[in-house]
Write a protein that holds these residues in place. Structure first.
Motif, PDB file in Angstrom:
ATOM      1  N   PRO A 158       0.560  14.966 -18.443  1.00 38.00           N
ATOM      2  CA  PRO A 158       1.147  16.237 -18.870  1.00 38.00           C
ATOM      3  C   PRO A 158       2.270  16.640 -17.924  1.00 38.00           C
ATOM      4  O   PRO A 158       2.283  16.236 -16.763  1.00 38.00           O
ATOM      5  CB  PRO A 158      -0.028  17.217 -18.769  1.00 38.00           C
ATOM      6  N   PRO A 159       3.233  17.433 -18.397  1.00 39.87           N
ATOM      7  CA  PRO A 159       4.340  17.817 -17.536  1.00 39.87           C
ATOM      8  C   PRO A 159       3.857  18.576 -16.311  1.00 39.87           C
ATOM      9  O   PRO A 159       2.959  19.408 -16.386  1.00 39.87           O
ATOM     10  CB  PRO A 159       5.210  18.710 -18.420  1.00 39.87           C
ATOM     11  N   GLY A 160       4.462  18.277 -15.184  1.00 39.67           N
ATOM     12  CA  GLY A 160       4.105  18.950 -13.943  1.00 39.67           C
ATOM     13  C   GLY A 160       3.070  18.216 -13.120  1.00 39.67           C
ATOM     14  O   GLY A 160       2.843  18.562 -11.969  1.00 39.67           O
ATOM     15  N   LEU A 161       2.418  17.212 -13.678  1.00 39.11           N
ATOM     16  CA  LEU A 161       1.413  16.461 -12.930  1.00 39.11           C
ATOM     17  C   LEU A 161       1.997  15.151 -12.450  1.00 39.11           C
ATOM     18  O   LEU A 161       2.759  14.494 -13.152  1.00 39.11           O
ATOM     19  CB  LEU A 161       0.182  16.181 -13.799  1.00 39.11           C
ATOM     20  N   LYS A 162       1.650  14.780 -11.233  1.00 35.69           N
ATOM     21  CA  LYS A 162       2.092  13.514 -10.671  1.00 35.69           C
ATOM     22  C   LYS A 162       0.909  12.551 -10.656  1.00 35.69           C
ATOM     23  O   LYS A 162      -0.231  12.975 -10.553  1.00 35.69           O
ATOM     24  CB  LYS A 162       2.594  13.720  -9.246  1.00 35.69           C
ATOM     25  N   PRO A 163       1.184  11.257 -10.769  1.00 33.61           N
ATOM     26  CA  PRO A 163       0.058  10.315 -10.709  1.00 33.61           C
ATOM     27  C   PRO A 163      -0.584  10.351  -9.326  1.00 33.61           C
ATOM     28  O   PRO A 163       0.098  10.579  -8.324  1.00 33.61           O
ATOM     29  CB  PRO A 163       0.714   8.957 -10.975  1.00 33.61           C
ATOM     30  N   PRO A 164      -1.890  10.175  -9.259  1.00 34.72           N
ATOM     31  CA  PRO A 164      -2.553  10.225  -7.954  1.00 34.72           C
ATOM     32  C   PRO A 164      -2.123   9.062  -7.070  1.00 34.72           C
ATOM     33  O   PRO A 164      -1.902   7.952  -7.542  1.00 34.72           O
ATOM     34  CB  PRO A 164      -4.047  10.130  -8.304  1.00 34.72           C
ATOM     35  N   ILE A 165      -1.990   9.348  -5.784  1.00 32.99           N
ATOM     36  CA  ILE A 165      -1.603   8.327  -4.823  1.00 32.99           C
ATOM     37  C   ILE A 165      -2.874   7.658  -4.317  1.00 32.99           C
ATOM     38  O   ILE A 165      -3.777   8.328  -3.831  1.00 32.99           O
ATOM     39  CB  ILE A 165      -0.820   8.950  -3.662  1.00 32.99           C
ATOM     40  N   VAL A 166      -2.923   6.358  -4.430  1.00 29.26           N
ATOM     41  CA  VAL A 166      -4.081   5.603  -3.981  1.00 29.26           C
ATOM     42  C   VAL A 166      -3.742   4.981  -2.638  1.00 29.26           C
ATOM     43  O   VAL A 166      -2.800   4.188  -2.531  1.00 29.26           O
ATOM     44  CB  VAL A 166      -4.468   4.511  -5.004  1.00 29.26           C
ATOM     45  N   LEU A 167      -4.488   5.374  -1.605  1.00 30.74           N
ATOM     46  CA  LEU A 167      -4.257   4.860  -0.262  1.00 30.74           C
ATOM     47  C   LEU A 167      -5.235   3.743   0.049  1.00 30.74           C
ATOM     48  O   LEU A 167      -6.385   3.777  -0.373  1.00 30.74           O
ATOM     49  CB  LEU A 167      -4.420   5.979   0.769  1.00 30.74           C
ATOM     50  N   SER A 168      -4.756   2.752   0.811  1.00 30.91           N
ATOM     51  CA  SER A 168      -5.650   1.698   1.254  1.00 30.91           C
ATOM     52  C   SER A 168      -6.487   2.214   2.417  1.00 30.91           C
ATOM     53  O   SER A 168      -6.265   3.311   2.926  1.00 30.91           O
ATOM     54  CB  SER A 168      -4.846   0.464   1.673  1.00 30.91           C
ATOM     55  N   TRP A 169      -7.429   1.413   2.882  1.00 35.73           N
ATOM     56  CA  TRP A 169      -8.343   1.878   3.926  1.00 35.73           C
ATOM     57  C   TRP A 169      -7.597   2.161   5.214  1.00 35.73           C
ATOM     58  O   TRP A 169      -7.896   3.116   5.905  1.00 35.73           O
ATOM     59  CB  TRP A 169      -9.451   0.849   4.170  1.00 35.73           C
ATOM     60  N   TRP A 170      -6.574   1.358   5.558  1.00 37.79           N
ATOM     61  CA  TRP A 170      -5.872   1.584   6.813  1.00 37.79           C
ATOM     62  C   TRP A 170      -4.956   2.800   6.726  1.00 37.79           C
ATOM     63  O   TRP A 170      -4.733   3.481   7.715  1.00 37.79           O
ATOM     64  CB  TRP A 170      -5.104   0.331   7.249  1.00 37.79           C
ATOM     65  N   GLN A 171      -4.424   3.107   5.520  1.00 44.61           N
ATOM     66  CA  GLN A 171      -3.610   4.306   5.356  1.00 44.61           C
ATOM     67  C   GLN A 171      -4.478   5.555   5.486  1.00 44.61           C
ATOM     68  O   GLN A 171      -4.059   6.557   6.060  1.00 44.61           O
ATOM     69  CB  GLN A 171      -2.898   4.277   4.015  1.00 44.61           C
ATOM     70  N   LYS A 172      -5.702   5.496   4.929  1.00 43.93           N
ATOM     71  CA  LYS A 172      -6.622   6.626   5.074  1.00 43.93           C
ATOM     72  C   LYS A 172      -6.992   6.834   6.536  1.00 43.93           C
ATOM     73  O   LYS A 172      -7.046   7.959   7.026  1.00 43.93           O
ATOM     74  CB  LYS A 172      -7.887   6.389   4.243  1.00 43.93           C
ATOM     75  N   TRP A 173      -7.240   5.731   7.249  1.00 46.68           N
ATOM     76  CA  TRP A 173      -7.599   5.813   8.654  1.00 46.68           C
ATOM     77  C   TRP A 173      -6.452   6.399   9.467  1.00 46.68           C
ATOM     78  O   TRP A 173      -6.654   7.241  10.339  1.00 46.68           O
ATOM     79  CB  TRP A 173      -7.961   4.417   9.162  1.00 46.68           C
ATOM     80  N   LEU A 174      -5.216   5.976   9.172  1.00 49.38           N
ATOM     81  CA  LEU A 174      -4.046   6.469   9.885  1.00 49.38           C
ATOM     82  C   LEU A 174      -3.821   7.959   9.604  1.00 49.38           C
ATOM     83  O   LEU A 174      -3.483   8.726  10.513  1.00 49.38           O
ATOM     84  CB  LEU A 174      -2.816   5.657   9.468  1.00 49.38           C
ATOM     85  N   ALA A 175      -4.040   8.390   8.381  1.00 54.79           N
ATOM     86  CA  ALA A 175      -3.897   9.806   8.049  1.00 54.79           C
ATOM     87  C   ALA A 175      -4.943  10.638   8.780  1.00 54.79           C
ATOM     88  O   ALA A 175      -4.652  11.742   9.272  1.00 54.79           O
ATOM     89  CB  ALA A 175      -4.007  10.009   6.539  1.00 54.79           C
ATOM     90  N   THR A 176      -6.165  10.139   8.877  1.00 54.32           N
ATOM     91  CA  THR A 176      -7.220  10.844   9.610  1.00 54.32           C
ATOM     92  C   THR A 176      -6.877  10.939  11.087  1.00 54.32           C
ATOM     93  O   THR A 176      -7.064  11.989  11.717  1.00 54.32           O
ATOM     94  CB  THR A 176      -8.566  10.119   9.419  1.00 54.32           C
ATOM     95  N   LEU A 177      -6.347   9.875  11.660  1.00 51.31           N
ATOM     96  CA  LEU A 177      -5.942   9.887  13.064  1.00 51.31           C
ATOM     97  C   LEU A 177      -4.811  10.883  13.295  1.00 51.31           C
ATOM     98  O   LEU A 177      -4.818  11.625  14.286  1.00 51.31           O
ATOM     99  CB  LEU A 177      -5.506   8.477  13.489  1.00 51.31           C
ATOM    100  N   ALA A 178      -3.843  10.930  12.388  1.00 47.57           N
ATOM    101  CA  ALA A 178      -2.732  11.876  12.523  1.00 47.57           C
ATOM    102  C   ALA A 178      -3.228  13.314  12.468  1.00 47.57           C
ATOM    103  O   ALA A 178      -2.776  14.173  13.233  1.00 47.57           O
ATOM    104  CB  ALA A 178      -1.698  11.622  11.433  1.00 47.57           C
ATOM    105  N   LYS A 179      -4.180  13.605  11.589  1.00 48.25           N
ATOM    106  CA  LYS A 179      -4.742  14.958  11.519  1.00 48.25           C
ATOM    107  C   LYS A 179      -5.477  15.311  12.802  1.00 48.25           C
ATOM    108  O   LYS A 179      -5.359  16.424  13.310  1.00 48.25           O
ATOM    109  CB  LYS A 179      -5.701  15.073  10.320  1.00 48.25           C
ATOM    110  N   ALA A 180      -6.232  14.353  13.343  1.00 48.46           N
ATOM    111  CA  ALA A 180      -6.965  14.606  14.586  1.00 48.46           C
ATOM    112  C   ALA A 180      -6.001  14.874  15.730  1.00 48.46           C
ATOM    113  O   ALA A 180      -6.206  15.800  16.530  1.00 48.46           O
ATOM    114  CB  ALA A 180      -7.875  13.427  14.906  1.00 48.46           C
ATOM    115  N   LEU A 181      -4.938  14.093  15.819  1.00 47.87           N
ATOM    116  CA  LEU A 181      -3.958  14.308  16.883  1.00 47.87           C
ATOM    117  C   LEU A 181      -3.236  15.633  16.716  1.00 47.87           C
ATOM    118  O   LEU A 181      -2.919  16.309  17.697  1.00 47.87           O
ATOM    119  CB  LEU A 181      -2.948  13.152  16.910  1.00 47.87           C
TER     120      LEU A 181
END
Length: 167
Positions: free
Chosen positions: A87-110
């Motif tokens: 539908p208009p206004g919605l973007k497809p969900p971004i699927v992250l790999s395990w290392w991208q999820k880990w890196l995002a968690t580390l960035a939030k912690a820092l």
């Protein structure tokens, strides 16, 4: 099937039954179901099945037209998978790999570790530098000397009041 009509009387609405009438385009023209339990859900189910059937027919027509165009124009098939649009206004969900999820968690912690440093040290330091720059500028204007051209770095913002002029 053209339309569905639901009729309930007083007792039927209390007990949960009703009469369901289905109008068709055939010679029989209508089908009546008397004393149907939970008639609202039956009517919704019939409407949903009708909608699905119409969608399937439309998809078959589109696919037949597509195949005919491919055949007539001698095109190769690019994709057998139908397009799935959002539908208009919605973007497809971004699927992250395990290392991208880990890196995002580390960035939030820092960020949470270093954010108090920024808030408690860097911001007050910029406030103190601004206060000293304002004092130095006001002292220079009182004594008639000019402030150094390099001070304050980036300059000061001066606010003007209506009717007042700055010299």
């Amino acid at each position: 099937m053209q339309d569905t009509t639901l009729r309930t009387d007083f007792w039927g609405s209390l007990i949960g039954y009703g009469n369901l009438k289905i109008k068709t385009a055939s010679a029989a023209s209508q089908i009546v179901f008397d004393h149907v339990p939970n008639p609202e859900s039956v009517q919704a189910l019939i409407s949903e099945q009708r909608r699905r059937l119409l969608a399937e027919k439309l998809a078959e027509q589109r696919e037949g037209l597509r195949m005919q165009l491919v055949k007539d124009l001698r095109l190769s098939l690019l994709s057998q998978v139908p397009d799935q649009t959002l539908p208009p206004g919605l973007k497809p969900p971004i699927v992250l790999s395990w290392w991208q999820k880990w890196l995002a968690t580390l960035a939030k912690a820092l960020h949470f570790v270093f954010f108090p440093f920024e808030f408690l040290f860097l911001r007050p330091l910029s406030w103190v530098m601004r206060i000293f720059a304002q004092r130095r500028l006001s002292r220079a204007t009182r004594t008639g000397t000019s402030a150094p051209a390099s001070w304050p770095p980036g300059g000061l913002r001066q606010t003007r009041r209506c009717g007042a002029s700055t010299g």
